[in-house]
Design an enzyme around this catalytic site. Structure first.
Site, PDB file in Angstrom:
ATOM      1  N   ARG A   1      47.223  32.619  41.289  1.00 37.38           N
ATOM      2  CA  ARG A   1      47.104  33.984  41.815  1.00 37.38           C
ATOM      3  C   ARG A   1      47.996  35.011  41.108  1.00 37.38           C
ATOM      4  NH1 ARG A   1      46.641  33.654  48.268  1.00 37.38           N
ATOM      5  NH2 ARG A   1      45.312  35.460  48.038  1.00 37.38           N
TER       6      ARG A   1
ATOM      7  N   CYS B   1      50.811  30.352  44.935  1.00 36.79           N
ATOM      8  CA  CYS B   1      50.838  29.839  46.298  1.00 36.79           C
ATOM      9  C   CYS B   1      50.003  28.578  46.308  1.00 36.79           C
ATOM     10  CB  CYS B   1      50.347  30.875  47.300  1.00 36.79           C
ATOM     11  SG  CYS B   1      48.601  31.134  47.244  1.00 36.79           S
TER      12      CYS B   1
HETATM   13  C1  UD1 Z   1      42.227  38.368  49.052  1.00 34.83           C
HETATM   14  C2  UD1 Z   1      42.438  37.864  50.453  1.00 34.83           C
HETATM   15  C3  UD1 Z   1      42.217  36.350  50.510  1.00 34.83           C
HETATM   16  C4  UD1 Z   1      40.851  36.002  49.944  1.00 34.83           C
HETATM   17  C5  UD1 Z   1      40.660  36.600  48.567  1.00 34.83           C
HETATM   18  C6  UD1 Z   1      39.251  36.426  48.006  1.00 34.83           C
HETATM   19  C7  UD1 Z   1      44.117  39.349  51.387  1.00 34.83           C
HETATM   20  C8  UD1 Z   1      45.486  39.504  51.915  1.00 34.83           C
HETATM   21  N1  UD1 Z   1      43.806  38.156  50.873  1.00 34.83           N
HETATM   22  O1  UD1 Z   1      43.203  37.755  48.209  1.00 34.83           O
HETATM   23  O2  UD1 Z   1      42.310  35.938  51.873  1.00 34.83           O
HETATM   24  O3  UD1 Z   1      40.743  34.595  49.833  1.00 34.83           O
HETATM   25  O4  UD1 Z   1      40.905  38.031  48.619  1.00 34.83           O
HETATM   26  O5  UD1 Z   1      38.317  36.885  48.894  1.00 34.83           O
HETATM   27  O6  UD1 Z   1      43.300  40.261  51.461  1.00 34.83           O
HETATM   28  N2  UD1 Z   1      43.318  37.231  40.078  1.00 34.83           N
HETATM   29  C9  UD1 Z   1      43.875  37.308  38.814  1.00 34.83           C
HETATM   30  N3  UD1 Z   1      44.650  38.395  38.508  1.00 34.83           N
HETATM   31  C10 UD1 Z   1      44.892  39.405  39.395  1.00 34.83           C
HETATM   32  C11 UD1 Z   1      44.316  39.322  40.677  1.00 34.83           C
HETATM   33  C12 UD1 Z   1      43.529  38.221  41.000  1.00 34.83           C
HETATM   34  O7  UD1 Z   1      43.685  36.405  37.986  1.00 34.83           O
HETATM   35  O8  UD1 Z   1      45.621  40.343  39.051  1.00 34.83           O
HETATM   36  C13 UD1 Z   1      42.454  36.066  40.441  1.00 34.83           C
HETATM   37  C14 UD1 Z   1      43.005  35.247  41.597  1.00 34.83           C
HETATM   38  O9  UD1 Z   1      43.942  34.295  41.171  1.00 34.83           O
HETATM   39  C15 UD1 Z   1      41.725  34.611  42.149  1.00 34.83           C
HETATM   40  C16 UD1 Z   1      40.671  35.711  41.914  1.00 34.83           C
HETATM   41  O10 UD1 Z   1      41.235  36.579  40.943  1.00 34.83           O
HETATM   42  O11 UD1 Z   1      41.391  33.474  41.414  1.00 34.83           O
HETATM   43  C17 UD1 Z   1      40.303  36.520  43.136  1.00 34.83           C
HETATM   44  O12 UD1 Z   1      41.489  36.931  43.783  1.00 34.83           O
HETATM   45  P1  UD1 Z   1      41.572  38.275  44.641  1.00 34.83           P
HETATM   46  O13 UD1 Z   1      40.198  38.730  44.979  1.00 34.83           O
HETATM   47  O14 UD1 Z   1      42.486  39.221  43.970  1.00 34.83           O
HETATM   48  O15 UD1 Z   1      42.251  37.717  45.967  1.00 34.83           O
HETATM   49  P2  UD1 Z   1      43.472  38.342  46.762  1.00 34.83           P
HETATM   50  O16 UD1 Z   1      43.343  39.829  46.800  1.00 34.83           O
HETATM   51  O17 UD1 Z   1      44.739  37.742  46.284  1.00 34.83           O
END
Ligand code: UD1
Length: 424
Positions: free
Chosen positions: A122, A117
């Site tokens: 992500r 996105c």
């Molecule tokens: C959630 C929130 C978003 C917030 C974010 C961090 C929702 C709907 N969205 O997003 O508003 O900005 O938490 O507080 O609740 N990552 C990986 N692999 C994975 C999962 C995550 O590499 O399988 C990375 C992501 O790209 C990012 C980091 O981990 O760089 C943190 O992401 P994450 O905490 O998972 O955010 P979201 O749950 O997507």
């Protein structure tokens, strides 16, 4: 397409009630798939994102109804479909969270990969590794995750997340509730929305403990029941209006909030010279428009650190501050898209990789600007409130994803803000 027209210069005075948290509501909605009884969510926000989620759930067989207030009832008595197609997942990443509940209840599911996105790549690798640790077999094919559980029921397991992920923590919790045996999740995210989800799951009969700390233990149960759960107040919406009041000046009381969920923000705002007064479920933000704002550096971090979802809005205040402030973004790789738009209004911002250096105070002037993502777009509203003249914000569908009745909430406190539709 809707646009927002905003004439800056009015201080804000009054009271604004906060809505339920979007980020919590979306995962709570996915939890309805775990039971054949109704899940009733009160304080549910009415947003484009919750409508997307309801749309996908309807496709899976869930009946939902909303009353005139903010009560959303979801009934997944019969799941008629276990495929979440690309068209319904691509619009909003959180829809991916139906995979875990479908796997837990139905033993198989096919869900489109959400893709990247605007704010970054992500990926969902952590989610998928966790499901494998609970016994799922996963294949990626033609843009879809195809998952099945040999024997039909997930097994409790140990999951150590390599880094903190809000989504992966919540998604794994959802799936583990119906597994056989105990799951232990380590290096979990501690966001208030995770404790909210655990509270709702426990009200449904799950056995989740430790949510809000880095280790969460889930004793699997055979069946979950329906429940009634109030969605936690939206700490990002709260922080956004607090920053709006600080930028515009004036005195605003935000009600229906949990002030303790925004401690990192309150501390940064106090350093900037804004007066913050907290009650049990309200917070008051006060700034004399003639008092200068001080420059404050922030670095985004997982909770309880400074939230990435408030970084753009804080920059909206810092452009008005005297001196240089540094915003360091450590969670997402491309989360400064608001910087060039703020510069169009007169801000002095230099982005270098994960850092943005803001030099102020800027004499902001209204300009046509473009919303680029949900939180970035509202930073333009914050800057517009302090700018001279009219700001025109285009692509406001980004705002509608996460802010309920924004123009109404701000205009009730004296802001000159309205929405126009080109068809009108
Ligand atoms: C959630 C929130 C978003 C917030 C974010 C961090 C929702 C709907 N969205 O997003 O508003 O900005 O938490 O507080 O609740 N990552 C990986 N692999 C994975 C999962 C995550 O590499 O399988 C990375 C992501 O790209 C990012 C980091 O981990 O760089 C943190 O992401 P994450 O905490 O998972 O955010 P979201 O749950 O997507």
């Amino acid at each position: 397409m809707d646009r927002i027209l905003l004439r800056g210069g009015n201080p804000l005075h009054g009271e604004i009630p906060m809505s339920g948290a979007k980020n919590s509501a979306l995962k709570l909605m996915a939890a309805c798939l775990l039971t054949d009884e109704p899940l009733v969510l009160s304080n549910a926000p009415r947003l484009a994102d919750t409508r997307f989620m309801a749309h996908l759930l309807a496709h899976l067989g869930v009946h939902s109804s909303e009353d005139a207030g903010s009560v959303l009832t979801l009934n997944a008595k019969d799941i008629t479909n276990t495929t979440a197609p690309y068209e319904l997942v691509r619009k909003m990443r959180a829809t991916f969270n139906v995979l875990g509940p479908l796997l837990a209840r139905m033993g198989a599911a096919k869900v489109s990969l959400p893709g990247g996105c605007a704010i970054g790549a992500r990926p969902v690798d952590l989610h998928l590794k966790a499901f494998e640790a609970l016994g799922a077999e996963i294949e990626l094919s033609e843009g879809y995750v195809e998952a099945k559980v040999p024997g039909g029921r997930l097994k409790g397991g140990r999951v150590v997340f390599p880094f903190v992920s809000v989504g992966a923590t919540e998604h794994t919790m959802l799936a583990a509730t119906l597994a056989s045996g105990t799951s232990v999740l380590e290096n979990c995210a501690c966001e208030p929305e995770i404790a909210d989800l655990a509270g709702c799951l426990n009200a449904m009969g799950a056995k989740v403990s430790g949510a809000g700390t880095s280790t969460i233990t889930i004793e699997g149960v055979e069946k979950l029941s329906g429940a009634h759960w109030p969605v936690v107040p939206d700490r990002i919406e709260t922080g956004t209006y607090a920053l709006a009041a600080a930028a515009a000046g004036g005195k605003v009381r935000l009600t229906q909030v949990r002030p303790q969920h925004n401690d990192a923000l309150w501390s940064a705002m106090e350093q900037a010279g804004v007066t913050i007064t907290q009650g049990e479920d309200w917070v008051e933000v006060e700034r004399d428009p003639a008092t200068p704002i001080k420059a404050v550096d922030i670095e985004t971090r997982p909770y309880p650190g400074f939230p990435t979802d408030l970084q753009a809005q804080f920059m909206g205040l810092m452009v008005l501050a005297e001196g240089a402030s540094v915003m360091t973004e450590t969670i997402f790789e491309n989360r400064f898209m608001h910087a060039p738009e703020l510069s169009r209004m007169g801000a002095d911002i230099h982005v270098r990789g994960r850092e943005a250096v803001v030099r102020g105070p800027a004499k902001l002037t209204g300009a046509p600007v473009m919303a680029t993502d949900l939180r970035a777009s509202v930073s333009l509203v914050i800057a517009g409130l302090a700018a001279k003249g009219e700001t025109e914000i285009n692509r406001v569908y980004h705002l509608d994803r996460g802010f309920e009745r924004l123009e109404e909430k701000l205009s009730r406190c004296g802001a000159d803000i309205r929405r126009v539709n080109d068809r009108e």
